[in-house]
Design an enzyme around this catalytic site. Structure first.
Site, short mmCIF file in Angstrom:
data_model
loop_
_atom_site.label_atom_id
_atom_site.label_comp_id
_atom_site.label_asym_id
_atom_site.label_seq_id
_atom_site.Cartn_x
_atom_site.Cartn_y
_atom_site.Cartn_z
CD GLU A 408 -3.39 -0.79 2.44
OE1 GLU A 408 -2.90 -0.64 3.31
OE2 GLU A 408 -3.55 -1.78 1.57
C1 BMA Z 1 -4.64 -2.76 4.32
C2 BMA Z 1 -3.53 -4.15 5.07
C3 BMA Z 1 -3.06 -3.37 6.13
C4 BMA Z 1 -4.37 -3.92 7.23
C5 BMA Z 1 -5.73 -3.88 6.40
C6 BMA Z 1 -7.51 -3.93 7.27
O1 BMA Z 1 -4.91 -2.07 4.95
O2 BMA Z 1 -2.97 -3.86 3.88
O3 BMA Z 1 -2.72 -2.63 6.55
O4 BMA Z 1 -4.86 -4.19 8.05
O5 BMA Z 1 -5.71 -3.61 5.88
O6 BMA Z 1 -7.49 -2.74 7.71
#
Ligand code: BMA
Length: 804
Positions: A408
């Site tokens: 991300e």
């Molecule tokens: C995304 C993942 C995690 C997180 C999940 C739930 O951002 O990459 O970082 O735990 O969503 O929010």
């Protein structure tokens, strides 16, 4: 011959003048816990009470006897967490600042008191932040300034437990003349001919000595000379058996043995297992955008994935058996791809060994997640060193099919306001588009690399554009209902999910003495997501009348909602294969007891979502999809045989009346989807009606365990509008489980087996019975004896009820 001596025993941890017995590998928290110094941070509010541990310095010590008989003695740490000074009798051997690397110190001829002094990780992050400047991140804790498991600083499912310690094995290695320093087996296969090119680096204590390599793979032996410090042995193995992901074939593994020789005497031996398979990632543009399809041995796959987080916030506690158990659970659920998420670690050999054996494909993130990471020293050198080491360490494993730059961060740069705040500062792009792909291409050119997840392939498209590359689908859950999954057809959904609390027995253990309520103090403490309970509540309210003051009902409904949410996503996306080529559920597992997106909770118990995955990820899935042109039935067939059979459609009322029926024959070719419109007159209308589709087929389309047809259900209305009858069913204890016979419609019947006994497990999750239908729910770990147990079983069964 090199002699390795593990240094497992006799370690102590210094604490306020005391010398506590220490476990190595281990960490400070687990040693303090074992010594009774701290409460269990997983229970109640224990996490808060032990926050001080992460702010202190800690020293581990033991004696180290001087050795002789060899020219060289090395002290080898497979992992130190994280910032440490290693001393022998007060004399510094070296410093460390990266949990993801191993360290080797020359202790030839030396002995005395060995100490490993850990600084607080916070001291390091403050120093690095001071030097390199502030960088934006999704969380407040400073995890992007240190090469340490990011989620140990807390996550939206994880506690903040910043530990320290000797987290991986440590040993003495004594050797003479030379040792094997690095081995890179490059494995390829073409037309049944397996090729292994074993690239070897050695370290010498004698510069002049003549050295040779001998390697065997699958009964074929080859030799090569060492020139300076490098050599390459090439082996061709005819008629190799291919390694396949589970569901596609077997997982034959071949032993590789490499021996370093001097005058025909062995100096060192390296042994691993490899597998022969090819892997490509097809990212070619097409009329729908830019694809993202894994191709293994020429087979294009829909990846049935799960995201993996560290299985314990103290990863030194995760042993071979625990890895194997968790990954077996994944495989049993039909999973064929596990993504090791970037906020965690490069896992231990045990993890990848289990994946090799189980046929689970591994997508490995480099450990960067949800933050802007500085690219200057001292971090830059650490990143390159850890990447080099881990790419080489993991490359023998056939299960590993993809390296991915980060989680991300490319998205965050574009969408989360980082670009403006950074104002030109480094943020990691140079790692994801520079250092890491260069390292992978140089050291392991047999594997594809993706810059990040999500990523559209270039800055030309938004990083999270569903039409290009990987997509994280988080509008659903954060803001929208799961019906919204149907809004688009991403090319590959690398993250999506929905929260639910863990099993009841897990909550009972984690929150002793608490009167459980959705917002009781312990429940809130074990919910780490931003507005997590609000999202759970709003997510429930869209479908159900909220069960005020009834925790058990709330718990049941939230767990059902989680299973239904993920089902809505996967059924829709799988029905669009091959445009969509994979779903990776957020998340398989937990690292402590918590309300989270996990399918398996922090005590290893399977939530209803877990059982739902078994249905959703089976080779054959039947689904009913509301599309623009009307209701569509899709037969998803990922098996190698065509699936043909008869589909029976029944339009019914919730009272159990059949309003209309039809039968059609269908064929879904191998690895493909067949869809056809449901006749208009059979489409259910209004809150009282629903559609039942049963696929009966040859070759056997039935679920081997239950002997039932594959079934899909479609209710056009949300539950709170549906006038459910009062559910009536009979419960009988039968050998191995509980038999339920429905006398009315019983929707989303769920046995919470852990309420019968914390050690009990049910073999299935939610299921819907039509009037007259009977099912046996298998229960392990519980022996029913008498009528009272039948009553207990009934108490542990939940289902949809009329609204109060
Ligand atoms: C995304 C993942 C995690 C997180 C999940 C739930 O951002 O990459 O970082 O735990 O969503 O929010």
């Amino acid at each position: 011959m090199l002699e390795a001596t593990p240094l497992t025993e006799d370690w102590i941890l210094k604490h306020e003048g005391d010398r506590l017995p220490a476990t190595v590998p281990g960490c400070v928290h687990t040693d303090l816990l074992a010594a009774g110094v701290i409460p269990d941070p997983f229970l109640g509010q224990g996490e808060t009470e032990v926050a001080w541990v992460g702010r202190r310095e800690w020293t581990y010590e033991r004696d180290l006897a001087a050795t002789n008989g060899h020219e060289q003695t090395d002290l080898v740490f497979d992992g130190l967490d994280t910032v440490a000074e290693v001393l022998l009798d007060g004399r510094p051997l070296g410093r460390t600042r990266n949990m993801h690397r191993s360290y080797r110190f020359d202790v030839t001829g030396l002995g005395g008191r060995l100490s490993v002094r850990f600084a607080s990780a916070y001291a390091e992050t403050e120093a690095v932040r001071g030097q390199l400047g502030e960088r934006p991140a999704a969380y407040a804790e400073p995890y992007q300034y240190i090469r340490k498991m990011a989620c140990s600083f807390g996550w939206d499912w994880g506690p903040t437990l910043v530990t320290a310690g000797i987290w991986r094995p440590v040993r003495l290695e004594r050797w003479s003349t030379a040792r094997i320093a690095r081995v890179r087996p490059l494995v390829t296969v073409e037309d049944g001919l397996g090729r292994v090119e074993v690239r070897v680096d050695v370290e010498r204590s004698r510069v002049e000595a003549e050295l040779a390599l001998e390697a065997t793979v699958g009964g074929v032996r080859a030799r090569a000379e060492i020139d300076g410090t490098t050599g390459t042995v090439r082996i061709e193995v005819p008629d190799v058996r291919l390694w396949w992901p589970r569901g596609y074939g077997e997982q034959p593994l071949y032993d590789v043995e490499l021996t370093l020789l001097h005058e025909d005497r062995p100096l060192d031996v390296w042994r691993r297992r490899i597998g022969f398979r090819t892997v490509e990632l097809d990212r070619r543009p097409d009329p729908h955008g830019t694809g993202f399809t894994l191709v293994v041995n020429g087979e294009r796959l829909f990846a049935r994935g799960v995201n993996w987080i560290p299985d314990d916030v103290f990863p030194s506690r995760i042993g071979r058996d625990r890895y194997r158990e968790r990954l077996r659970q994944a495989a049993d659920a039909g999973v064929d791809l596990v993504r090791v998420w970037g906020g965690g670690i490069y896992e231990s050999e045990d993890f990848y060994d289990a994946c090799d054996e189980l046929g689970l494909l591994v997508w490995q993130d480099f450990p960067f997640a949800c933050a802007a990471y500085p690219e200057e020293q001292p971090l830059r050198g650490e990143v390159e060193a850890e990447a080099r080491e881990n790419v080489v360490r993991l490359m023998p494993h056939p299960s590993l099919v993809l390296w991915n730059g980060n989680n991300e961060n490319l998205w965050g740069f574009r969408d989360w306001g980082w670009e403006e705040r950074l104002a030109g500062d480094s943020w990691g792009e140079g790692y994801y588009l520079g250092v890491l792909p260069r390292v992978v291409a140089e050291l392991d050119p047999t594997r594809p690399y993706a810059a990040g997840s999500p990523w559209s392939g270039s800055w030309e498209h938004h990083p999270n554009d569903p039409a290009h590359g990987t997509h994280h689908s988080w509008e659903v859950w954060n803001r929208e209902d799961y019906a919204d999954y149907r809004a688009n057809v991403p090319r590959f959904v690398a993250e999506f999910g929905w929260q639910a609390p863990p099993a009841y027995a897990t909550l009972r253990r984690a929150l002793p003495g608490e009167e459980l309520a959705p917002d009781s103090p312990g429940m809130l403490h074990h919910q780490k997501a931003d507005d997590g309970n609000g999202k759970l509540e709003r997510g429930l309210a869209r479908h159900f009348a909220l069960p005020e003051g009834d925790f058990d009902r709330w718990h049941y409904l939230t767990q059902i909602n989680q299973a239904r949410a993920v089902a809505a996503g996967i059924e829709h996306w799988r029905s669009h294969w091959p445009v969509c080529a994979g779903t990776v559920v957020w998340q398989l597992n937990d690292c402590w007891p918590v309300t989270s997106w996990a399918a398996i909770d922090g005590d290893g118990r399977e939530k209803p979502l877990y059982h739902e995955l078994r249905r959703l990820y089976a080779d054959r899935l039947l689904t009913l999809q509301a599309r623009e042109r009307g209701l569509v039935s899709a037969a998803v067939n990922q098996s190698a045989q065509a699936w043909s059979g008869t589909l029976t459609l029944r339009r019914m009322s919730v009272e159990g009346l059949v309003i209309g029926t039809a039968s059609v024959s269908f064929t879904a070719g191998a690895r493909s989807v067949a869809d056809f419109g449901v006749p208009r007159e059979l489409e259910p209308v209004g809150p009282k009606e629903f559609l039942v589709a049963d696929a009966w087929g040859s070759p056997r389309s039935s679920d081997a365990e239950t002997g039932e047809a594959l079934r899909a259900l479609h209710f056009p209305a949300v539950d709170r509008e549906i006038p459910y009858p009062r559910p009536q069913f009979d419960v009988a204890l039968v050998p191995g489980g509980i038999e339920v016979t429905a006398r009315t419609l019983v929707r989303d019947l769920l046995l919470q087996a852990d309420r019968l006994d914390p050690a009990a497990w049910a073999d299935r999750g939610r299921l819907t019975l039509l009037p007259g239908e009977r099912v046996t729910i298998g229960v392990r770990g519980w022996k029913a004896r008498d009528g009272r147990d039948a009553a207990a079983a009934r108490e542990a069964l939940y289902c949809m009820e009329p609204h109060r």
